[in-house]
Structures are given as structure tokens and as C-alpha cells.
Design an enzyme around this catalytic site. Structure first.
Site, PDB file in Angstrom:
ATOM      1  N   ARG A   1      19.865  16.094  -1.064  1.00 14.26           N
ATOM      2  CA  ARG A   1      20.096  14.659  -1.144  1.00 14.26           C
ATOM      3  C   ARG A   1      21.167  14.348  -2.174  1.00 14.26           C
ATOM      4  NH1 ARG A   1      17.730  11.621   2.828  1.00 14.26           N
ATOM      5  NH2 ARG A   1      17.826   9.889   1.360  1.00 14.26           N
TER       6      ARG A   1
ATOM      7  N   PRO B   1       0.825  -1.218   0.000  1.00 12.82           N
ATOM      8  CA  PRO B   1       0.000   0.000   0.000  1.00 12.82           C
ATOM      9  C   PRO B   1       0.857   1.266   0.000  1.00 12.82           C
ATOM     10  CG  PRO B   1      -0.853  -1.595   1.572  1.00 12.82           C
ATOM     11  CD  PRO B   1       0.473  -2.117   1.094  1.00 12.82           C
ATOM     12  N   GLU B   2       0.536   2.176  -0.925  1.00  9.49           N
ATOM     13  CA  GLU B   2       1.207   3.467  -0.996  1.00  9.49           C
ATOM     14  C   GLU B   2       0.150   4.540  -0.767  1.00  9.49           C
ATOM     15  OE1 GLU B   2       4.030   3.914  -4.206  1.00  9.49           O
ATOM     16  OE2 GLU B   2       4.187   1.753  -4.473  1.00  9.49           O
TER      17      GLU B   2
END
Length: 261
Positions: free
Chosen positions: A150, A2-3
């Protein structure tokens, strides 16, 4: 797994099945899905209360009750199902909330990798403080700043819940394919134009997926071809590449998403 779109679907299930209905009874069939709370206190704290308006942040579903908040995380196989109390119990039903006289909300989970928490407002805040902004709501300026810090692969940045909350493997591959970006590109080396395209494609994919309450396996989407071992790119027809990026299984089109330094 599940996202964000799936969890949005579960939020709708909870809202339509149980919102503003008195929790008559809580049945814990498997206490292994309860975290930081015992079965007896879990039942005592919830029975007699009512779920109010549920909210979602990334992959977390929050169900306030006017007292403690029920926090749900669905791991790889969890889901919420609305049933009648006398419906046959599924082998993977772990907890059931009988709400009103004719409905039962069930937490169903095969692998039990996450589960249910009971938290006060401070506990909810501590949990969400560890999450990045919700992927469906993050502003372009914040998105740029988050990726700019990042140094690793852009896919790793997208799927790191402390950076942006809600994106998993399927969404990340779909978004990067839309943006024509190789999953291993360094996040901090994307151009302004690439970040703008990535943010726009992320929002577009999420809007469509949230309407479908899943990442839909459409023929025009990468998702519709990624599980085919001989799958081809729905945009250019090139055979899809399969590999791993930052430890995650990854699918991309080598023609549309060329690797760059």
C-alpha cells in the site's frame, strides 16, 4: 459506526437469543433493508428453519440456517436486540425474527445504510472474497505483506476492508495512537519495527474492545478524549489535533505521533 468489536457483540446476541431455536415468524417492517431479495421470499426461505452457529468476518455477521445464510451488515447505526415478542416495537426496528415462543431477535437501524442479505454458499464466498483477512486473526507475516503493497496513508490501509476487515475510524485512530504513528504515514514506508508494533497494538486494542463489545471510551485511551474539542493526549497531555486523512475525520497527538516523510 459499528466496527469489529460491536459486530462481535451482535454475534453473541444472535447466538444467545436465537441459536438452535426454530424461526416461527419473520416480520419485515421495512423492506428497504433487504438486499437482492423480496419480502415474500425472505420470509418463505427463513420461516421454519433455525439459526445455527453464527460467525463474524470483519464487519459482516453470518447466520447460517441449514439452508440460506442470513448475512448482516450494520452500516453506521444498525444493531441486533433480543426482546420478547410482546415488547413494544421500537421506531427503528426493521425486521423481527420470532424464535421459539418467548424470544424475538430484532434488526434495528436508524439510517438503513446497509442491511440484510440471503445468500447460498457461493454468494457468501463471493462477498468474503472481497474482504481482507479478519483483523482479529490476521498473522504478522500477512499483515506485513498487505501493508507493504500500500502506497497510501497507513490509516487508509487499516480502514480499507479489502485490505484488513473490521477496522473503522475509532479503531484505526486508537491503534495508530498506541503505536505512535501519524495517520498519514505511507504504509509501504513503515519500518519492520513499526509494522511489528502496529500489529501488536492492533491485536491488543481488538482484544480489549471485543471484551467490551465496543471501542471503549476509557480515560487512558485516545477514544476517551477524541470527542472533546479541547481534548488532550492521555499519554503526554498535548492538545489533540483534528483533521482528515484520506477523507476520514481523524484525531491524533502531534507530539506522540509526529509526521514524517
Amino acid at each position: 459506526m459499528p466496527e469489529l468489536p460491536d459486530v462481535e457483540g451482535f454475534r453473541k446476541v444472535l447466538d444467545s437469543c436465537a441459536r438452535d431455536r426454530r424461526i416461527q415468524q419473520v416480520d419485515v417492517y421495512d423492506a428497504g433493508v433487504l438486499h437482492d431479495v423480496g419480502e415474500r421470499r425472505f420470509r418463505r426461505e427463513l420461516e421454519g428453519r433455525s439459526f445455527t452457529r453464527p460467525e463474524r468476518h470483519g464487519k459482516w455477521l453470518l447466520a447460517p440456517t441449514g439452508g440460506p445464510t442470513l448475512m448482516l451488515h450494520f452500516g453506521m447505526t444498525g444493531r441486533l436486540v433480543c426482546c420478547r415478542p410482546d415488547d413494544e416495537r421500537h421506531p427503528h426496528d426493521r425486521v423481527a425474527f420470532t424464535v421459539g415462543r418467548d424470544r424475538q431477535l430484532r434488526y434495528r437501524d436508524q439510517r438503513k445504510l446497509k442491511g440484510l442479505w440471503l445468500s447460498d454458499d457461493d454468494g457468501v464466498a463471493r462477498t468474503l472474497d472481497l474482504q481482507g483477512p479478519d483483523a482479529a486473526a490476521v498473522a504478522r507475516e500477512d499483515f506485513d505483506a498487505l501493508l507493504g503493497r500500500r502506497r497510501g496513508a497507513v490509516k487508509a490501509a487499516l480502514t480499507d476492508q479489502s485490505v484488513i476487515a473490521g477496522i473503522g475510524n475509532l479503531l484505526a485512530d486508537e491503534i495508530l495512537w498506541r503505536s505512535r504513528l501519524h495517520p498519514s504515514r505511507r504504509a509501504d514506508r513503515l519500518t519492520d519495527g513499526e509494522r511489528a508494533r502496529l500489529h501488536g497494538d492492533m491485536r491488543s486494542v481488538l482484544r480489549s474492545s471485543m471484551r467490551a463489545e465496543c471501542v471503549p471510551p476509557r480515560d487512558s485511551w485516545l477514544t476517551g478524549h477524541r470527542d472533546d474539542p479541547r481534548g488532550t493526549c492521555p499519554r503526554c497531555g498535548t492538545s489533540l489535533s483534528h483533521g482528515r486523512t484520506s477523507g476520514r475525520s481523524t484525531v491524533w497527538c502531534p507530539h506522540c505521533q509526529p509526521e514524517k516523510a
